[in-house]
Design an enzyme around this catalytic site. Structure first.
Site, PDB file in Angstrom:
ATOM      1  N   VAL A  39      -1.300  -1.038  -4.213  1.00 55.91           N
ATOM      2  CA  VAL A  39      -2.512  -0.254  -4.009  1.00 55.91           C
ATOM      3  C   VAL A  39      -2.135   1.196  -3.747  1.00 55.91           C
ATOM      4  O   VAL A  39      -1.369   1.488  -2.823  1.00 55.91           O
ATOM      5  CB  VAL A  39      -3.330  -0.799  -2.817  1.00 55.91           C
ATOM      6  CG1 VAL A  39      -4.691  -0.102  -2.746  1.00 55.91           C
ATOM      7  CG2 VAL A  39      -3.503  -2.309  -2.928  1.00 55.91           C
ATOM      8  N   PHE A  96       0.831  -1.205   0.000  1.00 58.78           N
ATOM      9  CA  PHE A  96       0.000   0.000   0.000  1.00 58.78           C
ATOM     10  C   PHE A  96       0.864   1.252   0.000  1.00 58.78           C
ATOM     11  O   PHE A  96       1.886   1.314   0.684  1.00 58.78           O
ATOM     12  CB  PHE A  96      -0.883   0.042   1.246  1.00 58.78           C
ATOM     13  CG  PHE A  96      -2.020  -0.942   1.236  1.00 58.78           C
ATOM     14  CD1 PHE A  96      -3.294  -0.557   0.848  1.00 58.78           C
ATOM     15  CD2 PHE A  96      -1.815  -2.259   1.608  1.00 58.78           C
ATOM     16  CE1 PHE A  96      -4.340  -1.462   0.845  1.00 58.78           C
ATOM     17  CE2 PHE A  96      -2.856  -3.178   1.612  1.00 58.78           C
ATOM     18  CZ  PHE A  96      -4.116  -2.773   1.226  1.00 58.78           C
ATOM     19  N   ASP A  97       0.431   2.245  -0.764  1.00 57.54           N
ATOM     20  CA  ASP A  97       0.968   3.585  -0.593  1.00 57.54           C
ATOM     21  C   ASP A  97       0.357   4.135   0.695  1.00 57.54           C
ATOM     22  O   ASP A  97      -0.648   3.629   1.189  1.00 57.54           O
ATOM     23  CB  ASP A  97       0.571   4.450  -1.793  1.00 57.54           C
ATOM     24  CG  ASP A  97       1.028   5.890  -1.636  1.00 57.54           C
ATOM     25  OD1 ASP A  97       2.202   6.099  -1.313  1.00 57.54           O
ATOM     26  OD2 ASP A  97       0.187   6.797  -1.799  1.00 57.54           O
ATOM     27  N   LYS A  98       0.947   5.184   1.274  1.00 57.90           N
ATOM     28  CA  LYS A  98       0.436   5.711   2.539  1.00 57.90           C
ATOM     29  C   LYS A  98      -0.586   6.814   2.329  1.00 57.90           C
ATOM     30  O   LYS A  98      -1.762   6.651   2.604  1.00 57.90           O
ATOM     31  CB  LYS A  98       1.596   6.228   3.415  1.00 57.90           C
ATOM     32  CG  LYS A  98       1.126   6.781   4.778  1.00 57.90           C
ATOM     33  CD  LYS A  98       2.288   7.211   5.652  1.00 57.90           C
ATOM     34  CE  LYS A  98       2.864   8.549   5.227  1.00 57.90           C
ATOM     35  NZ  LYS A  98       1.942   9.692   5.522  1.00 57.90           N
ATOM     36  N   THR A  99      -0.121   7.961   1.819  1.00 58.14           N
ATOM     37  CA  THR A  99      -0.972   9.144   1.751  1.00 58.14           C
ATOM     38  C   THR A  99      -2.131   8.960   0.773  1.00 58.14           C
ATOM     39  O   THR A  99      -1.926   8.678  -0.400  1.00 58.14           O
ATOM     40  CB  THR A  99      -0.138  10.375   1.347  1.00 58.14           C
ATOM     41  OG1 THR A  99       0.952  10.499   2.240  1.00 58.14           O
ATOM     42  CG2 THR A  99      -0.992  11.627   1.383  1.00 58.14           C
TER      43      THR A  99
END
Length: 620
Positions: free
Chosen positions: A505, A306-309
């Protein structure tokens, strides 16, 4: 004959076949009985023979060819009833099959029904109702309660509650007001809007989703391609086997029956009908899956990154603290906002929003600006060069910040993202920004683990401490921080080597390289986002992150459904073959069972259309 519809062909040949069957029982094979049988054979057989000859012209030996040969042979040897029964049953099965397959496409038809029919345009103060295709960019579209929005645009007047189910799959209305974006195909439930048309016609989000779903339903899965290759060899092999069987047994009936019962119809249709139903279900629930191969591969995912922001976090970061050393806090915030006006990054938007809130003025553009990927940006304002970004930016520019390290670490320990602002002379100040973790992030991670994923991690360009705070809150297995875009691609390759199929994602805006390099790229909240729709393999059209577990579950249900269909089709063929060899299955019975197996395969695939209904009912 050519003008008869499929339904008319089935009904007329069925009536003739039924009359012939009654006469056969009452008077036997009298001339009138034979005429009725031949009439039924001709009416039902003409479409079959047309398809067979059309296929042979392109050197394709398909199911129609097998049936055509068997029917011709049956007529030649005087088995008129078998010829009539086989052609009627084949056409009946074809008709029922086409009607049933239409139901598996009900989701795409539902989407098409949601397409707006008209648009009310305000030009020079006069309202005119036009077809949506005549609306041009920049027009002002007036939408009243109960009406569909015909364009993608920006609200310039009014406020309303809008049902966005056609786009996002969520039936709960959302509030939209001044300067907010709305989508074509959505419906105003209450309120009134005037919308400036930003995208019209085929460029609207709704039109593009519709087009992509239609394309996706036609894209073949690997299993489907394999079965089609198999059928190209299988059908000629069956013809050859029938010829050999005739020469060995001298039993023409047995050889012709083998042709009929060996039709691989259920096997050939086993995959595409499941794919259509699965993709249609996803589209109905705001999950855009781009083709059969993607839905198959999504079902084999073993790790997710997953990306964070904007993905694990809400994507609406806010400034929590401004610390200035060489200038006032308001001045620091003003300068930072001027630089960030060039950027589309969520952290930059947070700085701009805070500046406008505190200072009450809109930001000015810088004289020149340069985004430095993965580090921040540099810009010139009033002759002074400024830098805004992370440690990497200031290290690469040779700007010392060691005396501020303790403060940076203390902010990052709290899960804050610390944005450094400075010049070549040194650090001017630090702006702390926090982005709350999505409330359902931990539940999603738990769902994915229950679906068999071995590893769920986060890839981010943010600092280690901020990354750790988010990873802990979401319950991730691991996190990788301070990554440049190329670092994310490299990390994904390592995950693929260790765990197999990996899904990436992200929000689809600044994750394009990672989305493209992963086995499956998934974009969250992709409605209206060009990059997300073009780059990602799966687009979750709403910001509901738990739609990902729905997509994974749907894909696995689809793959399981395909396997069930294939196994069933092979078992039916094997049983029929054994029945033919022991002379308990004749041509008409073989065709009846064959068509029945095709319908059962389709009905099994249709179960996918109900996937998720029980879960949704429980949620209510």
């Amino acid at each position: 004959m050519s003008r008869l519809t499929k339904a008319q062909i089935v009904s007329s040949s069925g009536i003739l076949a039924a009359l012939a069957f009654v006469l056969k029982r009452l008077v036997g094979y009298e001339p009138v009985t034979i005429v009725l049988m031949l009439a039924a054979t001709v009416i039902a057989g003409v479409p079959i023979f047309k398809k067979a000859f059309g296929a042979l012209r392109y050197r394709i030996v398909g199911i129609d060819v097998l049936v055509a040969i068997a029917v011709t042979g049956a007529v030649i040897i005087g088995e008129y009833w078998e010829a009539a029964a086989v052609t009627f049953l084949f056409m009946l099965g074809d008709y029922l099959e086409s009607r049933t397959i239409e139901k598996t496409r009900s989701s795409i038809r539902t989407l098409m029904d949601l397409a707006p029919d008209t648009a009310r345009i305000r030009r020079a103060g006069v309202e005119t109702v036009l077809p949506p295709e005549e609306v041009v960019q920049g027009d002002f579209v007036v939408v009243k309660p109960g009406e569909k929005i015909a364009v993608d645009g920006t609200v310039v007047e009014g406020s309303a509650y809008i049902n966005q189910a056609a786009i996002t799959g969520e039936s709960i209305p959302v509030s939209r007001g001044m300067e907010e974006t709305v989508f074509s195909g959505t419906i105003i439930e209450s309120g009134y809007l005037v919308i400036r048309a930003d995208r019209v016609g085929g460029d609207t989000t709704f039109a593009r989703i519709l087009h992509m779903v239609e394309e996706a339903q036609d894209k073949k899965a690997k299993t489907q391609k394999s079965l089609e290759k198999f059928s190209r060899w299988y059908t000629p092999a069956i013809i050859l086997l029938s010829v050999v069987l005739f020469f060995v047994t001298k039993d023409i009936r047995l050889a012709l029956t083998l042709l009929v019962i060996s039709c691989p119809g259920a096997l050939v249709i086993s995959t595409p009908v499941s794919i259509v139903a699965g993709i249609g279900n996803g589209a109905k629930h705001g999950v855009l899956i781009k083709g059969g191969e993607i839905i198959e591969k999504l079902g084999t995912v073993r790790a997710a990154a997953f990306d964070k922001t904007g993905t694990l976090t809400e994507g609406r970061p806010g400034v929590t603290r401004v610390k200035a050393w060489r200038t006032g806090e308001d001045e620091l915030l003003r300068i930072a906002a001027i630089g960030e006006s060039y950027s589309e990054h969520p952290l930059g938007k947070a700085i701009i929003a805070e500046a406008e809130k505190r200072l009450g003025v809109a930001t000015k553009p810088p004289e020149s600006a340069q985004i430095i990927t993965g580090r921040g940006l540099a810009f010139i304002f009033e002759g002074q060069e400024y830098y805004i970004g992370n440690r990497k930016l200031f290290t690469s520019e040779g700007i010392g910040f060691s005396e501020y390290e303790e403060y940076l670490e203390s902010e990052e320990e709290k899960g804050q993202t610390a944005v450094i602002v400075g010049t070549k002379e040194g650090v001017c100040g630090i702006i702390s920004i926090a982005d709350n973790v999505r409330a359902d992030a931990a539940a999603l991670v738990s769902d994915l683990r229950s679906q068999g994923l071995r590893r769920v991690v986060m890839l981010t360009g943010d600092n280690r401490r901020a990354a750790k705070a988010v990873a802990d809150a979401a319950g991730l297995d691991d996190y990788y921080s301070e990554l440049l875009p190329e670092d994310k691609v490299k990390t994904l390759a390592e995950l693929q080597e260790k765990h197999g199929t990996v899904a990436m994602v992200g929000d689809g805006v600044n994750d394009a390289p990672a989305l493209a390099s992963a086995d499956i790229g998934v974009a969250i909240g992709g409605a209206g986002t060009d990059v997300a729709m073009e780059t990602a393999d799966v687009v979750l059209l709403s910001s509901d992150i738990r739609k990902l577990s729905y997509a994974v579950g749907l894909s696995r249900a689809t793959v399981g459904n395909i396997r069930q269909n294939i196994v069933f089709a092979l078992i039916v063929v094997a049983i029929l073959l054994m029945g033919v060899l022991v002379k308990t299955v004749n041509m008409s019975l073989g065709m009846l069972v064959h068509e029945g197996s095709v319908l059962l395969v389709i009905l099994n695939a249709m179960r996918l259309m109900g996937y998720g209904k029980a879960k949704n009912m429980n949620a209510r």
